[in-house]
Design an enzyme around this catalytic site. Structure first.
Site, PDB file in Angstrom:
ATOM      1  N   HIS A 174     -20.029  -0.738  21.093  1.00  0.00           N
ATOM      2  CA  HIS A 174     -19.789  -2.183  21.021  1.00  0.00           C
ATOM      3  C   HIS A 174     -18.692  -2.610  22.004  1.00  0.00           C
ATOM      4  O   HIS A 174     -18.735  -3.700  22.562  1.00  0.00           O
ATOM      5  CB  HIS A 174     -19.404  -2.548  19.586  1.00  0.00           C
ATOM      6  CG  HIS A 174     -19.282  -4.016  19.349  1.00  0.00           C
ATOM      7  ND1 HIS A 174     -20.289  -4.903  19.647  1.00  0.00           N
ATOM      8  CD2 HIS A 174     -18.269  -4.764  18.841  1.00  0.00           C
ATOM      9  CE1 HIS A 174     -19.903  -6.133  19.333  1.00  0.00           C
ATOM     10  NE2 HIS A 174     -18.679  -6.075  18.846  1.00  0.00           N
ATOM     11  N   ASP A 181     -24.596   0.291  21.572  1.00  0.00           N
ATOM     12  CA  ASP A 181     -23.894  -0.541  20.590  1.00  0.00           C
ATOM     13  C   ASP A 181     -24.660  -0.479  19.273  1.00  0.00           C
ATOM     14  O   ASP A 181     -25.714  -1.082  19.132  1.00  0.00           O
ATOM     15  CB  ASP A 181     -23.813  -1.980  21.112  1.00  0.00           C
ATOM     16  CG  ASP A 181     -23.019  -2.899  20.189  1.00  0.00           C
ATOM     17  OD1 ASP A 181     -22.654  -2.464  19.081  1.00  0.00           O
ATOM     18  OD2 ASP A 181     -22.771  -4.054  20.595  1.00  0.00           O
ATOM     19  N   SER A 197     -19.571 -10.451  20.962  1.00  0.00           N
ATOM     20  CA  SER A 197     -19.418 -10.126  19.547  1.00  0.00           C
ATOM     21  C   SER A 197     -19.276 -11.419  18.725  1.00  0.00           C
ATOM     22  O   SER A 197     -20.109 -12.320  18.850  1.00  0.00           O
ATOM     23  CB  SER A 197     -18.189  -9.215  19.393  1.00  0.00           C
ATOM     24  OG  SER A 197     -18.116  -8.680  18.115  1.00  0.00           O
TER      25      SER A 197
END
Lengths: 195, 365
Positions: B338, B305, B140
């Site tokens: 995610h 995601d 991320s």
């Protein structure tokens, strides 16, 4: 020990060139080509286990689905695009071949020859062919678009591809010159867009 | 670790002096070639792996990934985890005391960018005697830092592992961040960021921000699978109390987070996410932005995601291909959204493990 068709493929690759191998499996060919020809190679593979194996073999591998095309690649961004024994399992065969010749200056395609006499013999006896190159039953085969040498050359013609070289081998991996569409079990084509 | 030399920031502001808190795992080899830097995401910190003595529940945030025999094997690698400046876990951040005033920075703490963090991390590396990392990795926002390392310090890392990241946030993503920030800044206890001076904490706002975050980090399927429409009691109570499992989960996560995290840090981290856009400096071309990079790359995305979707990772891959860099890309089949980058998954872990095996053999680890 290298698969006989891969041996032929390697001969048509220029040293130091950029190579894209579609359906690269565990990256065996690319890893060999890097050692013997110092190519800058990339493989595309969809099977997770094969992707892991290719990474372990030190190969650049991109986990992508060939059926959706090569839109992530620019025109002529590779010297050679290889499709080794994957053609017959593709649904979008024609568009993939076109994509190969868009992305690469040249393409190398290998596939089992459905016109091989042992295949014809089995069909003659009323059975779908099974062989070392096509070891599946009709109900579980991943092969959906089998073809003969003549079929493939007709398609090349249709999509504006020129056959630069052709090599046909038998089950022992020996080159076949006599009646190749009958005597050869595996075909290896080197193609490029017609000028 | 205290740094006296000022850090000039992309915003034009300057951090005159600062502390960075970090942890290391494993042994740095004699050649100093086996170091891996782990960059944290929005709510992460320096405590990446392991547990503190006598605190069995203190496992690091990436403990499943990093440790002896794990994909990032600390028997071979010297792993560094650092809390970025602006954080709230020990490094200098908005809740730290400003030495100039003797009071918490609060609203006066400068906004940070991903590049500012990378510069600060490089200084820490200097101090640790690491000229070149074998790899820099993160998920991320952490993946963005790994990308930034390859652009800012191309000679100081061998490989970048960019996981569940994106070359920039989409408008939708910035929108989610803005709602989270509004939740915080409209909390009556926010006091324009100087809540500490008023003896308050904007816990309600931070709690809402986290609840929203949690919804977007999971996929619809993963939420349905985990919570379904289960009621805590057997029948609807026709009240606003917690009734569904998902409500209970979100409230619990929100409460927990609002008690441990600093609201100003949350604002700074989400802004850093929004600002990250290397292509904006090269007329929109990510390929041009990555032209300085030399590292080998592993890019990983997760199918479910939707905040950092696989197509965004493929943009990164494309830019790397354009520059003739070595890159492998894996798209992991996962229903976890995610958050998948933090979860154990056979294929995901095998990909990281086999890539780092290669890195280890390159650097003699």
């Amino acid at each position: 020990m290298m698969r006989a068709d891969l041996e032929m493929v390697a001969r048509w690759i220029t040293s130091g060139s950029r190579v894209l191998d579609l359906g690269c499996g565990d990256g065996f060919l690319l890893s060999r080509l890097r050692q013997t020809k110092q190519v800058h190679g990339f493989g595309i593979e969809i099977e997770p286990d094969q992707v892991v194996a290719a990474i372990a073999n030190g190969v650049n591998v991109l986990q992508m689905n060939l059926e959706t095309g090569l839109s992530g690649f620019d025109d002529n961004s590779f010297d050679t695009v290889i499709l080794s024994q994957t053609l017959q399992a593709m649904h979008h065969t024609e568009s993939l071949l076109r994509e190969m010749l868009r992305v690469g200056h040249e393409g190398i395609v290998t596939f089992p020859n459905f016109g091989y006499w042992k295949n014809r013999w089995q069909v003659l006896w009323g059975l779908m062919p099974k062989s070392a190159d096509m070891p599946y039953e009709w109900y579980n085969t991943p092969n959906v678009h089998l073809c003969t040498l003549r079929d493939f050359e007709d398609l090349c013609d249709l999509i504006g591809a020129q056959v630069m070289e052709r090599c046909v081998i038998d089950v022992q991996g020996q080159p076949v010159s006599l009646w190749p569409n009958f005597m050869g079990s595996l075909a290896i084509y080197r193609i490029r867009p017609k000028a | 670790m205290h740094f006296d030399a000022p850090l000039d920031l992309d915003s034009g502001a300057r951090l005159e002096q600062y502390d960075l808190v970090y942890e290391t795992y494993g042994q740095l080899n004699a050649e100093h070639s086996n170091a891996i830097l782990i960059c944290h995401a929005l709510s992460g910190h320096h405590h990446v792996a392991g547990t503190y003595e006598g605190e069995p529940r203190s496992a690091g945030w990436w403990d499943n990934m990093v440790g002896p025999g794990k994909p990032v094997d600390t028997r071979r690698f010297f792993v560094v985890g650092v809390n970025n400046p602006g954080g709230c876990n020990g490094s200098t951040g908005p809740s730290s005391l400003d030495p100039a005033t003797g009071k918490p920075y609060g609203s006066r703490f400068p906004f940070m960018t991903v590049r500012d963090w990378v510069r600060a991390q490089a200084r820490l590396a200097d101090h640790l005697g690491i000229h070149r990392f074998a790899a820099v990795m993160g998920g991320s926002l952490g993946g963005m830092q790994a990308m930034q390392w390859a652009m800012t310090y191309p000679d100081r890392l061998g490989h970048a592992l960019v996981i569940a990241a994106a070359p920039s946030l989409s408008a939708q993503n910035i929108g989610f961040n803005e709602v989270a920030r509004q939740a915080i800044t409209t909390d009556p206890d926010f006091y324009q960021g100087d809540y500490q001076a008023h003896g308050k904490l904007p816990e309600r706002g931070l709690r809402l921000a986290r609840m929203l975050g949690h919804i977007t980090y999971l996929s619809d399927d993963a939420m349905m699978e985990k919570f379904g429409r289960e009621l805590l009691k057997q029948k609807p109570a026709f009240s606003l109390d917690v009734e569904f499992e998902i409500e209970s989960y979100l409230r619990y996560q929100g409460d927990k987070f609002s008690q441990r995290f600093d609201a100003n840090t949350y604002l700074i981290m989400t802004k850093a996410l929004d600002y990250f856009d290397p292509a904006s400096e090269t007329e929109g071309s990510l390929s041009a932005a990555m032209a300085r990079a030399k590292a080998g790359f592993l890019v990983v995305s997760f199918t479910s995601d939707w905040r950092f979707s696989p197509s965004r990772s493929r943009e990164i891959v494309k830019a790397l291909l354009d520059n003739g860099l070595n890159v492998s890309y894996s798209e992991i089949d996962s229903s976890q959204g995610h958050d998948a980058f933090l979860m154990e998954n056979g294929h995901y872990f095998a990909v990281i493990r086999s890539y780092l095996d290669r890195v280890a053999s390159e650097v003699g680890a």
